[in-house]
Motif scaffolding. Structure first.
Motif, PDB file in Angstrom:
ATOM      1  N   THR A 117     -53.028 -62.669 -46.120  1.00 52.68           N
ATOM      2  CA  THR A 117     -53.185 -62.220 -47.463  1.00 52.68           C
ATOM      3  C   THR A 117     -53.506 -60.586 -47.427  1.00 52.68           C
ATOM      4  O   THR A 117     -54.270 -60.127 -46.795  1.00 52.68           O
ATOM      5  N   VAL A 118     -52.853 -60.030 -48.416  1.00 53.11           N
ATOM      6  CA  VAL A 118     -52.708 -58.531 -48.624  1.00 53.11           C
ATOM      7  C   VAL A 118     -53.656 -58.269 -49.775  1.00 53.11           C
ATOM      8  O   VAL A 118     -53.161 -58.832 -50.843  1.00 53.11           O
ATOM      9  N   THR A 119     -54.648 -57.576 -49.605  1.00 48.56           N
ATOM     10  CA  THR A 119     -55.617 -57.229 -50.760  1.00 48.56           C
ATOM     11  C   THR A 119     -55.448 -55.737 -50.741  1.00 48.56           C
ATOM     12  O   THR A 119     -55.643 -55.021 -49.761  1.00 48.56           O
ATOM     13  N   ASP A 120     -55.964 -55.267 -52.067  1.00 54.82           N
ATOM     14  CA  ASP A 120     -56.412 -53.805 -52.056  1.00 54.82           C
ATOM     15  C   ASP A 120     -57.932 -53.588 -51.654  1.00 54.82           C
ATOM     16  O   ASP A 120     -58.592 -54.494 -51.466  1.00 54.82           O
ATOM     17  N   GLN A 121     -58.281 -52.210 -51.801  1.00 55.32           N
ATOM     18  CA  GLN A 121     -59.581 -51.912 -51.464  1.00 55.32           C
ATOM     19  C   GLN A 121     -60.661 -52.516 -52.173  1.00 55.32           C
ATOM     20  O   GLN A 121     -61.704 -52.945 -51.579  1.00 55.32           O
ATOM     21  N   ALA A 122     -60.414 -53.161 -53.553  1.00 53.46           N
ATOM     22  CA  ALA A 122     -61.335 -53.850 -54.328  1.00 53.46           C
ATOM     23  C   ALA A 122     -61.443 -55.293 -53.957  1.00 53.46           C
ATOM     24  O   ALA A 122     -62.178 -56.036 -54.834  1.00 53.46           O
ATOM     25  N   GLY A 123     -60.293 -55.654 -53.288  1.00 53.38           N
ATOM     26  CA  GLY A 123     -60.089 -57.182 -52.949  1.00 53.38           C
ATOM     27  C   GLY A 123     -59.281 -57.849 -53.692  1.00 53.38           C
ATOM     28  O   GLY A 123     -59.150 -59.070 -53.666  1.00 53.38           O
ATOM     29  N   ALA A 124     -58.752 -57.214 -54.577  1.00 53.12           N
ATOM     30  CA  ALA A 124     -57.713 -57.922 -55.409  1.00 53.12           C
ATOM     31  C   ALA A 124     -56.315 -58.094 -54.426  1.00 53.12           C
ATOM     32  O   ALA A 124     -55.957 -57.223 -53.980  1.00 53.12           O
ATOM     33  N   PRO A 125     -55.666 -59.390 -54.865  1.00 52.48           N
ATOM     34  CA  PRO A 125     -54.340 -59.540 -54.382  1.00 52.48           C
ATOM     35  C   PRO A 125     -53.248 -58.229 -54.609  1.00 52.48           C
ATOM     36  O   PRO A 125     -53.329 -57.967 -55.629  1.00 52.48           O
ATOM     37  N   VAL A 126     -52.500 -58.101 -53.506  1.00 51.31           N
ATOM     38  CA  VAL A 126     -51.360 -57.242 -53.738  1.00 51.31           C
ATOM     39  C   VAL A 126     -50.175 -58.054 -53.939  1.00 51.31           C
ATOM     40  O   VAL A 126     -49.584 -58.669 -53.032  1.00 51.31           O
ATOM     41  N   VAL A 127     -49.463 -58.114 -55.374  1.00 46.18           N
ATOM     42  CA  VAL A 127     -48.601 -58.847 -55.410  1.00 46.18           C
ATOM     43  C   VAL A 127     -47.068 -58.133 -55.295  1.00 46.18           C
ATOM     44  O   VAL A 127     -47.296 -57.120 -55.380  1.00 46.18           O
ATOM     45  N   GLY A 128     -46.393 -58.794 -54.608  1.00 45.78           N
ATOM     46  CA  GLY A 128     -44.959 -58.091 -54.225  1.00 45.78           C
ATOM     47  C   GLY A 128     -45.005 -57.184 -53.069  1.00 45.78           C
ATOM     48  O   GLY A 128     -43.827 -56.645 -53.119  1.00 45.78           O
ATOM     49  N   ALA A 129     -45.788 -57.106 -52.314  1.00 42.75           N
ATOM     50  CA  ALA A 129     -45.911 -56.181 -51.119  1.00 42.75           C
ATOM     51  C   ALA A 129     -45.105 -56.723 -50.042  1.00 42.75           C
ATOM     52  O   ALA A 129     -44.475 -58.026 -50.046  1.00 42.75           O
ATOM     53  N   GLU A 130     -44.333 -55.916 -49.585  1.00 48.25           N
ATOM     54  CA  GLU A 130     -43.181 -56.371 -48.339  1.00 48.25           C
ATOM     55  C   GLU A 130     -43.887 -56.192 -47.123  1.00 48.25           C
ATOM     56  O   GLU A 130     -44.399 -55.206 -46.698  1.00 48.25           O
ATOM     57  N   VAL A 131     -43.742 -57.409 -46.312  1.00 47.48           N
ATOM     58  CA  VAL A 131     -44.227 -57.593 -45.069  1.00 47.48           C
ATOM     59  C   VAL A 131     -43.108 -57.645 -44.184  1.00 47.48           C
ATOM     60  O   VAL A 131     -42.308 -58.681 -44.051  1.00 47.48           O
ATOM     61  N   THR A 132     -43.030 -56.783 -43.011  1.00 45.35           N
ATOM     62  CA  THR A 132     -42.170 -56.700 -42.217  1.00 45.35           C
ATOM     63  C   THR A 132     -42.867 -57.001 -40.760  1.00 45.35           C
ATOM     64  O   THR A 132     -43.570 -56.389 -40.471  1.00 45.35           O
ATOM     65  N   ILE A 133     -42.071 -58.139 -40.186  1.00 41.84           N
ATOM     66  CA  ILE A 133     -42.680 -58.349 -38.846  1.00 41.84           C
ATOM     67  C   ILE A 133     -41.707 -58.309 -37.825  1.00 41.84           C
ATOM     68  O   ILE A 133     -40.447 -58.936 -37.895  1.00 41.84           O
ATOM     69  N   ARG A 134     -41.905 -57.332 -36.700  1.00 44.56           N
ATOM     70  CA  ARG A 134     -40.840 -57.129 -35.727  1.00 44.56           C
ATOM     71  C   ARG A 134     -41.216 -57.671 -34.351  1.00 44.56           C
ATOM     72  O   ARG A 134     -42.592 -57.364 -34.052  1.00 44.56           O
TER      73      ARG A 134
END
Length: 75
Positions: free
Chosen positions: A13-30
């Motif tokens: 889960t990707v969240t910002d500093q306030a703990g809110a979810p970051v919608v639409g973030a790109e996660v690249t796994i290499r």
């Protein structure tokens, strides 16, 4: 049913500093060993999932709004 120990899933889960979810973030796994890349996008809860990854180590980069916000180069 036989279990497959040669593949696994990467979820998070990707969240910002306030703990809110970051919608639409790109996660690249290499893959560090094999060099292939998988890209996925976070959902409305900030969650992502990459399935059936071969065992090994991976570098993960999260980009939101065009900026790299997290980079983890696991060894």
């Amino acid at each position: 049913m036989a279990q497959d120990y040669t593949r696994g899933n990467l979820v998070g889960t990707v969240t910002d500093q306030a703990g809110a979810p970051v919608v639409g973030a790109e996660v690249t796994i290499r893959s560090n060993e094999q060099g292939f890349t998988r890209t996925t996008t976070t959902d409305s809860s900030g969650q992502f999932r990459a399935t059936a990854l071969p065992t090994g180590t991976y570098a993960v980069t999260v980009t939101a709004n065009g900026a790299v916000v997290v980079q983890d180069n696991a060894a």
